[in-house]
Scaffold this active site. Structure first.
Site, PDB file in Angstrom:
ATOM      1  N   ASN A   1      21.321 -35.925 -27.420  1.00  0.00           N
ATOM      2  CA  ASN A   1      20.114 -35.709 -27.043  1.00  0.00           C
ATOM      3  C   ASN A   1      19.478 -34.521 -27.645  1.00  0.00           C
ATOM      4  O   ASN A   1      18.509 -34.155 -27.908  1.00  0.00           O
ATOM      5  CB  ASN A   1      20.356 -35.407 -25.485  1.00  0.00           C
TER       6      ASN A   1
ATOM      7  N   GLU B   1      31.516 -29.886 -22.134  1.00  0.00           N
ATOM      8  CA  GLU B   1      30.207 -29.298 -21.505  1.00  0.00           C
ATOM      9  C   GLU B   1      29.399 -30.689 -20.994  1.00  0.00           C
ATOM     10  O   GLU B   1      28.979 -31.539 -21.901  1.00  0.00           O
ATOM     11  CB  GLU B   1      29.151 -28.846 -22.607  1.00  0.00           C
TER      12      GLU B   1
ATOM     13  N   GLU C   1      29.535 -22.449 -24.283  1.00  0.00           N
ATOM     14  CA  GLU C   1      29.292 -22.066 -25.496  1.00  0.00           C
ATOM     15  C   GLU C   1      28.288 -21.019 -25.547  1.00  0.00           C
ATOM     16  O   GLU C   1      27.716 -20.835 -24.658  1.00  0.00           O
ATOM     17  CB  GLU C   1      28.403 -23.535 -25.922  1.00  0.00           C
TER      18      GLU C   1
END
Ligand code: ADP
Length: 484
Positions: free
Chosen positions: A154, A252, A464
């Site tokens: 994505n 994530e 992150e």
């Protein structure tokens, strides 16, 4: 500095060299079904070779002076910016997003590289008070070792640099596997990295069978760290596989972000913010808004303001300048969105606009879905439980603050939540009560190089971005020395 056209340049990279394979992957434009390019398709053998290269390169790279590592990252950021237009075009073709959005992502990708280059220089340790006379306690940061980075389709450029840059800044060497839907932009970025003064073997890229490559890396003792962005299901699988060797993990994963709109807001501004977030990347964003909770007294106004904006969104090929929203990534994604909308409508939701697959004319060969707004959404509809990952804005109603907090926290996910209100006390109360890793207040932009990005609960572990993102690639070493 070289400007690339990227046509037919994509490759896997090991030890600074292009890799070939008898098997190829054809990368398809999701807007047209046309072939964009072919890339070599690797498996176990290539994955092992990549680890060997990263392992061999580790001693030299981890011992480089921080400002020398910073120099490489600075050069990489410059290379990305120098090639931004051709990179954005490539990203748009294989992923579908409008070129303007792709350009934005390339800049974000470069900004992470730049920031971690700067941060590499600030990596210090600590001297702690002695526990007994004559003792010195020193805490050092050491790079974890070879890090395996697995990235999604994505944000296929930003997710690569958001992992590679902190890893390299920390002194790790890396093996990377991009999503098979979008390998070209990852290959281009790694090629630009290899064109800097990077020693060979520090960054290696393998495109190929996800399960085989993942298994190879998880079973290899030399790989000490897995950093993954993708679905919660795969994240859990990696955590299970990583348990045997106690791999360090950063995950994530998915989200189910609520956007809570209280009745003291300017509905025009809120509608702008919600629509910008919801329809970015055709709704395929892990921190994208999933459920819009409107306080009952502003619900009708907000529904209309969102509907009128969404109805105007121009859908088309990403490379067409007029397009504001491209296709979904593939047919399965298109079918999934159609299912969620149908399910909601069958259970009583009102379709304010959109609600159909676009299958004729210029859309015939792509995976398009019309920008959709649903009102009257209630629990029990599938889209309240699961992430739609598509261009659908579901609007729910709520009465009180405590009720909306309780409903929002009911999800097993906890990545991002948004709230809109002008009441400072309420901002403090609600943002503290929401059980999510990131809270957007009166705005929806969450990803900046200096800011920690990540979730709680089943949205993952680790962060992150920022110095926290660097720490994910570092181990602590305590040295306790008697000096007398
Ligand atoms: P999505 O549903 O968004 O495609 P995935 O979690 O399937 O998300 O994919 C994210 C990344 O993880 C991709 O690079 C994909 O190829 C990779 N992947 C998928 N399954 C596995 C697996 N079993 N082991 C390692 N990587 C995987």
């Amino acid at each position: 500095m070289l400007v690339h056209a990227w046509k037919d340049e994509a490759s896997c990279w090991i030890n600074g060299e292009r890799q070939t394979s008898s098997e190829k992957l054809e990368v398809v434009d999701p807007a047209t079904g046309e072939s964009v390019s072919e890339v070599p398709w690797g498996g176990t053998e290539m994955a092992e070779k990549a680890v060997e290269a990263a392992w061999s390169a580790f001693p030299e790279w981890s011992n480089r002076l921080p400002h020398e590592r910073a120099e490489v990252l600075k050069e990489w950021a410059a290379g990305i910016r120098h090639n931004k237009n051709s990179l954005a075009e490539l990203l748009s073709r294989e992923q579908g997003k409008p070129v303007a959005e792709a350009l934005g992502e390339i800049e974000v990708a470069a900004s992470f590289v730049e920031w971690y280059g700067e941060e590499a220089k600030r990596l210090g340790g600590e001297v702690l008070p002695p526990g007994k006379r004559g003792q010195q306690i020193t805490v050092l940061h050491r790079p974890v070792g070879v890090a395996a980075l697995i990235t999604p389709w994505n944000y296929p450029a930003a997710m690569v640099t958001r992992k590679v840059a902190p890893a390299l800044a920390a002194g790790c060497t890396v093996v990377i596997k991009p999503a098979s839907e979008t390998p070209l932009i990852a290959a281009a970025l790694i090629q630009l990295l290899i064109e800097t003064e990077l020693p060979s073997g520090v960054a290696n890229l393998v495109i190929g069978d996800a399960k085989l490559i993942g298994k190879t890396w998880l079973e290899d003792h030399r790989v000490r760290k897995i950093s993954f962005t993708g679905s919660t299901a795969v994240g859990k699988e990696l955590m299970r596989q990583g348990a045997d060797q106690m791999k360090r993990l950063s995950l994530e994963l998915g989200g189910n972000a609520p956007a809570i709109v209280f009745d003291d807001v300017d509905c025009d501004r809120v509608a702008d913010a919600i629509v910008d977030n919801k329809f970015e990347n055709c709704g395929q964003m892990c921190n994208g808004i999933n459920l819009i909770y409107a306080q009952e007294s502003v619900r009708e106004e907000l529904e209309e303001k969102i509907r009128s904006r969404v109805a105007k969104i121009m859908v088309g090929r990403g490379t067409d300048k007029k397009s504001q929203m491209g296709p979904l990534i593939n047919q399965a994604a298109q079918e999934k969105v159609a299912f969620f909308v149908e399910d909601a409508v069958n259970k009583g939701a009102r379709l304010l606009c959109g609600g159909e697959k676009l299958t004729t004319g210029e859309y015939a060969d792509g995976f398009f879905y019309s920008p959709t707004v649903l009102a009257g959404v209630e629990s029990g509809m599938a889209l309240t439980e699961e992430e739609v990952f598509g261009p659908v804005a579901p609007i729910l109603s709520f009465q009180s603050e405590s009720e909306v907090i309780e409903r929002s926290n009911r999800t097993p996910y906890g990545l991002a939540a948004y709230l809109f209100t002008n009441d400072a006390r309420r901002i403090k109360r609600v943002s503290e009560a929401l059980d999510f890793g990131m809270i957007g207040v009166n705005g929806t932009s969450l990803s900046f190089p200096q800011s920690p990005f990540g979730g709680v609960k089943e949205s993952g572990v680790g962060r992150e971005g920022g110095r926290y993102g660097l720490e994910e690639f570092l181990e602590l070493k305590s040295i306790l020395t008697m000096l007398d």
